[in-house]
Write a protein that holds these residues in place. Structure first.
Motif, PDB file in Angstrom:
ATOM      1  N   GLN A 139     -24.493 -36.640  -0.263  1.00  0.00           N
ATOM      2  CA  GLN A 139     -25.698 -37.460  -0.313  1.00  0.00           C
ATOM      3  C   GLN A 139     -26.322 -37.638   1.061  1.00  0.00           C
ATOM      4  OE1 GLN A 139     -23.883 -40.816  -2.398  1.00  0.00           O
ATOM      5  NE2 GLN A 139     -25.058 -40.309  -4.233  1.00  0.00           N
ATOM      6  N   ARG A 142     -27.961 -33.774   1.857  1.00  0.00           N
ATOM      7  CA  ARG A 142     -28.638 -33.018   0.807  1.00  0.00           C
ATOM      8  C   ARG A 142     -29.466 -31.877   1.379  1.00  0.00           C
ATOM      9  NH1 ARG A 142     -29.260 -38.193  -1.557  1.00  0.00           N
ATOM     10  NH2 ARG A 142     -28.450 -38.343  -3.691  1.00  0.00           N
ATOM     11  N   ASN A 224     -23.202 -39.131 -13.835  1.00  0.00           N
ATOM     12  CA  ASN A 224     -24.344 -39.071 -12.923  1.00  0.00           C
ATOM     13  C   ASN A 224     -25.053 -37.732 -13.075  1.00  0.00           C
ATOM     14  OD1 ASN A 224     -26.142 -39.102 -10.820  1.00  0.00           O
ATOM     15  ND2 ASN A 224     -24.614 -39.470  -9.228  1.00  0.00           N
ATOM     16  N   GLU A 226     -26.886 -36.140 -11.142  1.00  0.00           N
ATOM     17  CA  GLU A 226     -26.852 -35.316  -9.943  1.00  0.00           C
ATOM     18  C   GLU A 226     -25.588 -34.474  -9.871  1.00  0.00           C
ATOM     19  OE1 GLU A 226     -28.386 -35.843  -5.336  1.00  0.00           O
ATOM     20  OE2 GLU A 226     -27.662 -37.573  -6.447  1.00  0.00           O
ATOM     21  N   ILE A 229     -25.932 -30.566 -10.986  1.00  0.00           N
ATOM     22  CA  ILE A 229     -26.870 -29.689 -10.276  1.00  0.00           C
ATOM     23  C   ILE A 229     -26.492 -28.230 -10.455  1.00  0.00           C
ATOM     24  CG2 ILE A 229     -27.715 -29.039  -7.989  1.00  0.00           C
ATOM     25  CD1 ILE A 229     -27.518 -31.947  -7.178  1.00  0.00           C
TER      26      ILE A 229
END
Length: 715
Positions: A139, A142, A224, A226, A229
């Motif tokens: 995070q 990124r 989540n 994310e 991905i």
């Protein structure tokens, strides 16, 4: 300042791990209490040393606190003091994240080493903490991963060389491994450690064991979006209706897929394990909490066309199954929240569905508040009920209306059946202190002291559906001037009672047409009704200027103009009217333009500007291919562009890391252009590369790709 802020952000990134620390230490002592597994020796808590560390941290002496923490870590290692090893390790991470750039990679290496040397249950805790650290690293970085391709034959221990797929694989593995020995984890009740746990909003009844705590941490990651991905072409999708089935049926579901590493699949399996663990609990609190988490996850991720209906039906069945237990209050609140969220789709006349959903939501809220007033769900329902029953109203009118003619107003309202209206003269002077900020309450008190020109009440139709509705009303004719229309749901217009709204309008026959030119603004002043010009109309320029004595911006007069027989006038650019408004005057009629006009004197650019426009034969190349490029060079000097002929320039190729790979010296021809070629580099990191000279650039992509082949057949 930027570095300090970054440090603070990093400190918060590991705060959750500090919470885990307290749990890990207590759990080690919990073994002695429960005697569920081989008893462990009692460890020294180093209380005096930790008090010194806390004092240093409170004084902002982070570096000294880290030195002291390192000493505790060394002491704990020598005495094989597992709880203090974990505690000192996490404190090291916290302090190093503040003091050192890029030290998260080192901290993760230390965590990995400690995981390899630790035993149950501190190993499970460290695995969960390390997974969160890895995800925090992503995070914070990124931008590093966004353009990074899949890496091969790299140093597996150096996280800075990892691609996103490798990082997600490691996070997934750590969270999964943190739940090993689940039977033993389920024997460690959290209430043994309540005296030193950092309390949150989640009741202990919902996380009764260490297994629950770690499982829900893993669930929060796998749920989540994310975390999804990187997915294969055969990714796992949640389909069908069976995933919404009651507890016993869902536990026995088997999911067939090639995508065994799917975060969604792992989330469903953890949900099954949690439900299997709690299905025979005397109190259903923990089970219902897991069920609510399951249904919300399915609502967000299922691709079934009827997932909203399946979600609602599943909640209704769960509520019915536990209707007499106070834990069902959470289910009832979830149903109320669902109805409320769905009610927001109501948008007549295009969408007339779900008009009465807020009423259904209120009914469930009232049921929870009445039957289970002591629950946390009742608190949430009271807040939701207050939101549903809140009154709101808004009045809109045209900014400018015609004198002595009625005009329309639009009232948008909710939960109101009558609105009281009054009209006053606008007491604000735009030319004096329009930009002065005034307390809203004091401003309305000043409005209410003004003489009332007209007042009346407007009846509104309240359908008691708690939805917003709108109605157009007739406003009375008014003479030339600026007015404010006030509205309130209370006849006495009390500010604290029902609130007050306002809408401003100007009654004027004046209109205008404006056009921005290079160094001036053109205005045509015309009659609003007929469109005919208003000869000899006046214009007053009100510029936004800073008043140092008052320490604010004010509008001050900086010029006056008179229109010609065609109603035309020009405002030339100057230092005093770069940001201005215009007040038009025709006899007693005045109109202040609502817009701001921006006008800056433009000087001719005497500097010679040279530009290069690059072209390439394609946008993407394979390593080793020839890159053909062309450039056209032009220059301007406050006039039309001209070609740069017989001009020498150096063209360079730069890789993805900004390193120069090749260069060529070229001369433009009679048409101001040049051509050349480079060889796409091999044995370097692929990605976006740059071709440039001193006056321009373009980018290309160098990637390993295979040109698609296809065959077209004609009948």
């Amino acid at each position: 300042m930027k570095k300090q802020l970054s440090a603070i952000q990093k400190l918060y990134a590991v705060s959750a791990i500090t919470t885990l620390l307290l749990i890990s230490i207590t759990i080690l002592f919990g073994f002695q209490v429960k005697n569920q597994i081989p008893q462990m020796k009692e460890y020294d808590t180093y209380e005096k040393l930790w008090n010194e560390v806390d004092t240093l941290e409170a004084q902002g002496l982070t570096k000294t606190a880290l030195v002291k923490t390192n000493a505790i870590y060394t002491l704990a290692k020598k005495s094989d003091n597992s709880p203090q090893i974990v505690k000192s390790l996490i404190y090291q991470v916290k302090y190093k994240q503040i003091l050192e750039e890029g030290d998260l990679e080192k901290a993760l290496s230390v965590f990995e080493a400690e995981i390899g040397a630790s035993k149950f249950p501190e190993k499970n805790i460290l695995q969960s903490a390390a997974a969160e650290l890895y995800w925090s690293y992503y995070q914070q970085n990124r931008w590093r991963f966004s353009d990074r391709t899949h890496t091969l034959n790299f140093n597996q221990k150096d996280i800075s060389t990892w691609d996103l797929r490798k990082l997600i694989e490691r996070v997934t593995a750590l969270y999964t491994e943190s739940l090993t020995n689940s039977d033993s984890l389920q024997q460690l009740p959290v209430d043994l450690f309540s005296s030193i746990l950092i309390k949150g909003n989640t009741p202990e009844s919902l996380r009764p064991t260490l297994y629950d705590f770690l499982a829900h941490r893993a669930l929060d990651y796998f749920m989540n979006d994310e975390a999804y991905i990187t997915q294969p072409s055969y990714k796992f999708n949640i389909t069908g209706e069976k995933v919404f089935a009651p507890t016993k049926e869902f536990i026995n579901l088997r999911f067939e897929t090639r995508d065994t590493a799917s975060g969604k699949l792992l989330a469903l399996k953890i949900l099954q394990d949690l439900m299997q663990f709690h299905i025979r609990d005397t109190a259903p609190d923990a089970l219902i909490d897991v069920e609510l988490k399951r249904f919300q996850f399915l609502k967000n991720n299922s691709i079934h066309d009827l997932k909203d209906s399946l979600y609602l039906n599943a909640l209704l069945e769960l509520e019915t199954a536990h209707i007499r237990d106070s834990a069902s209050a959470s289910v009832s609140y979830a149903i109320a929240q669902f109805y409320f969220d769905r009610s927001l789709d109501y948008a007549p006349p295009l969408i007339n569905d779900h008009q009465w959903d807020k009423k259904h939501s209120l009914e469930y809220c009232d049921k929870v508040i009445t039957q289970f007033p002591a629950t946390h769900a009742a608190v949430n329902c009271k807040a939701l009920k207050q939101l549903i029953e809140a009154k709101s109203f808004l009045l809109s009118v045209e900014q400018i209306n015609t004198p002595k003619q009625p005009f329309r107003g639009l009232i948008e309202y909710r939960n109101v059946d009558q609105l009281f209206l009054r009209i006053i003269k606008d007491p604000d002077s735009l030319s004096i202190d329009i930009l002065h900020t005034e307390d809203e309450e004091k401003k309305y008190e000043r409005y209410l002291r003004q003489p009332i020109l007209q007042q009346w009440s407007q009846t509104l139709v309240d359908l008691h559906d708690f939805q917003q509705h709108g109605v157009e009303i007739k406003m009375p004719a008014l003479p030339i001037g600026r007015y404010i229309i006030l509205g309130s749901s209370n006849e006495d217009f009390s500010i604290s009672g029902g609130g007050i709204i306002k809408a401003g309008t100007t009654i004027s026959n004046i209109s205008y047409i404006s056009k921005r030119n290079k160094n001036h603004y053109s205005f045509y002043v015309i009659d609003r009704e007929s469109g005919k010009p208003l000869p000899s109309a006046k214009a007053r320029i009100l510029s936004q200027l800073y008043e140092s004595s008052a320490r604010n911006y004010q509008l001050k007069e900086t010029g006056r103009y008179t229109a010609d027989e065609n109603g035309y006038l020009e405002v030339a650019a100057s230092a005093s009217n770069q940001n201005f408004r215009v007040e038009f005057i025709d006899g007693e009629d005045e109109l202040i333009a609502d817009d701001y006009f921006y006008l800056f004197p433009q000087e001719k650019n005497a500097e010679k500007i040279i530009r290069t426009i690059f072209f390439t034969d394609r946008a993407i190349f394979r390593p080793g291919q020839t890159i053909y490029y062309k450039g056209i060079m032009i220059h301007s000097k406050g006039a039309p562009n001209e070609l740069m002929t017989k001009f020498s320039t150096t063209v360079e190729l730069y890789d993805v890391n900004g390193q120069k790979i090749q260069s060529q010296n070229l001369i433009t021809n009679d048409y101001g252009s040049f051509t050349g070629s480079f060889t796409a580099p091999s044995n370097v990191l692929n990605g976006e590369m740059t071709i440039r000279n001193n006056y321009g650039s373009t980018t290309i992509s160098v990637e390993e790709y295979k040109r698609p082949r296809f065959e077209v057949l004609f009948d």
